[in-house]
Scaffold this motif. Structure first.
Motif, PDB file in Angstrom:
ATOM      1  N   ASP A  78      -6.158  14.021  -9.601  1.00 23.09           N
ATOM      2  CA  ASP A  78      -6.516  13.110  -8.511  1.00 23.09           C
ATOM      3  C   ASP A  78      -5.304  12.316  -8.050  1.00 23.09           C
ATOM      4  OD1 ASP A  78      -6.489  10.280  -9.904  1.00 23.09           O
ATOM      5  OD2 ASP A  78      -7.587  11.587 -11.281  1.00 23.09           O
ATOM      6  N   ASN A  96      -6.966   2.887  -9.223  1.00 29.43           N
ATOM      7  CA  ASN A  96      -7.879   3.196  -8.129  1.00 29.43           C
ATOM      8  C   ASN A  96      -7.313   2.731  -6.791  1.00 29.43           C
ATOM      9  OD1 ASN A  96      -9.672   4.082 -10.081  1.00 29.43           O
ATOM     10  ND2 ASN A  96     -10.846   2.166 -10.105  1.00 29.43           N
ATOM     11  N   LYS A 128     -10.908   7.215  -5.797  1.00 25.32           N
ATOM     12  CA  LYS A 128      -9.746   8.083  -5.965  1.00 25.32           C
ATOM     13  C   LYS A 128      -9.944   9.337  -5.126  1.00 25.32           C
ATOM     14  CE  LYS A 128      -7.453   6.860 -10.256  1.00 25.32           C
ATOM     15  NZ  LYS A 128      -6.850   7.413 -11.492  1.00 25.32           N
ATOM     16  N   GLY A 179      -4.096   8.488  -7.070  1.00 28.78           N
ATOM     17  CA  GLY A 179      -4.380   7.069  -7.188  1.00 28.78           C
ATOM     18  C   GLY A 179      -3.366   6.279  -6.389  1.00 28.78           C
ATOM     19  N   SER A 180      -3.181   5.009  -6.762  1.00 27.04           N
ATOM     20  CA  SER A 180      -2.300   4.146  -5.982  1.00 27.04           C
ATOM     21  C   SER A 180      -1.308   3.411  -6.870  1.00 27.04           C
ATOM     22  CB  SER A 180      -3.123   3.114  -5.206  1.00 27.04           C
ATOM     23  OG  SER A 180      -2.289   2.228  -4.495  1.00 27.04           O
TER      24      SER A 180
END
Length: 352
Positions: A213, A228, A202, A215-216
């Protein structure tokens, strides 16, 4: 009569020049017959950037009688062991006979070592004292085991994001970084995923997970939080790019880096000369003969990813797609490229 006077004048001038030369030659003769004996306060040093202003090492030597009263200068020569002081780094000491000591702070000594060594590795060097006389006189040689550091610029969010993942135990505080040099939300960096067969990670907005963060949510896209980010093409070194405005990311695998250009004999601009990757230092390097000309670094034997230097004169900091790098004179060179510290890409070109 005039001819006789001219001859006498010429003879007088010649005698004065000969006397002056003989006097100068005596400048380098030791009256005591003993060369200066060099000593150092420490023979093993691991230099760290956080200690830049601290004392590193002191070199001392006793006064020596050179047989004349004029001031004399000294030079410290520092060279990689086994080179017979070829390509040595030199440090001017002073011009007074009372100058019998040279104290280095960490940053100063590190700068000299970076001229001759690869940062991040423990290597042996040799140091000697040289007199600034017409016929130089040298001291004994002192050996030292040293580990210089690469000077880093430290970045924080939002100019940098930390890449924390399964390749480094999911630790944001120790993670490599992608950097937005222009601070415009466009980040890039080379990340070594060699420790993970199936890299997952990440992009963290700081040194702790609590900072948030990226992420996807789907392939090639970024989201705030979420799953992740995953690479499906295996372990290795990758160029990662992330755009936190467009919310996209990409990964390009680097299978190898080579040297190419008009300065490279035989191959020129037609094909690469492969550079070797050293896992301990995280650098690519090659030693070869070069012609005067230009070079660039190229990944994967293709022009999709190359690096040059846009600064004039070149500053040793490469840019993707940058200008050709000049080689001014033919010779044997060792070239090193370091891409694994985000925002601190560097290369060195040292003539052997």
């Amino acid at each position: 009569m005039r001819n006789i006077l001219q001859k006498l004048l010429l003879l007088s001038v010649a005698s004065m020049l000969l006397w002056a030369c003989e006097k100068e030659e005596t400048r380098a003769v030791l009256r005591s017959g003993v060369s200066p004996q060099l000593a150092v306060s420490a023979t093993t040093l691991e230099l760290k950037q956080e200690d830049a202003d601290k004392a590193a090492a002191s070199f001392t030597w006793p006064a020596v009688d050179y047989g004349f009263t004029d001031a004399i200068g000294y030079v410290l020569q520092v060279a990689k062991s086994g080179t017979n002081f070829a390509g040595a780094s030199t440090v001017e000491i002073g011009v007074n006979k009372s100058d019998l000591k040279k104290e280095f702070k960490v940053a100063e000594l590190n700068a000299e070592l970076n001229k001759i060594l690869t940062p991040g590795l423990s290597q042996e060097v040799e140091v000697r004292l040289k007199s600034n006389t017409i016929n130089p006189i040298y001291s004994n040689t002192v050996k030292m085991m040293v580990r210089p550091y690469r000077v880093r610029i430290f970045y924080t969010f939002p100019q940098a994001i930390n890449v924390a993942g399964n390749f480094q135990d999911w630790n944001p505080g120790a993670a490599p970084q992608l950097v937005s040099v222009n601070n415009n939300g466009e980040y890039e960096g080379f990340i070594n995923f060699s420790n993970a067969a199936n890299p997952e990670f990440k992009l963290v907005k700081g040194a702790e997970w609590g900072a948030g963060d990226f992420g996807s949510p789907s392939a090639g896209k970024l989201g705030n939080g979420g799953d992740n980010l995953k690479i499906t093409t295996g372990a290795g070194i990758y160029l990662l790019r992330a755009n936190t405005t467009a919310m996209t990311w990409s990964a390009t695998k680097v299978n190898g880096i080579g040297l190419i250009g008009s300065a490279v004999p035989t191959t020129g601009w037609d094909s690469d000369r492969d550079m070797a990757f050293d896992a301990a230092s995280g650098t690519y390097s090659i030693t070869l003969d070069l012609n005067a000309g230009e070079i660039k670094f190229r990944a994967n034997d293709a022009w999709a990813l190359d690096l040059g230097d846009n600064s004039n004169p070149n500053d040793g900091r490469p840019e993707i797609g940058g200008s050709n790098i000049k080689i001014d004179a033919a010779g044997n060179y060792t070239i090193t490229l370091d891409l694994l510290v985000g925002g601190n890409w560097v290369y060195t070109i040292k003539k052997n």
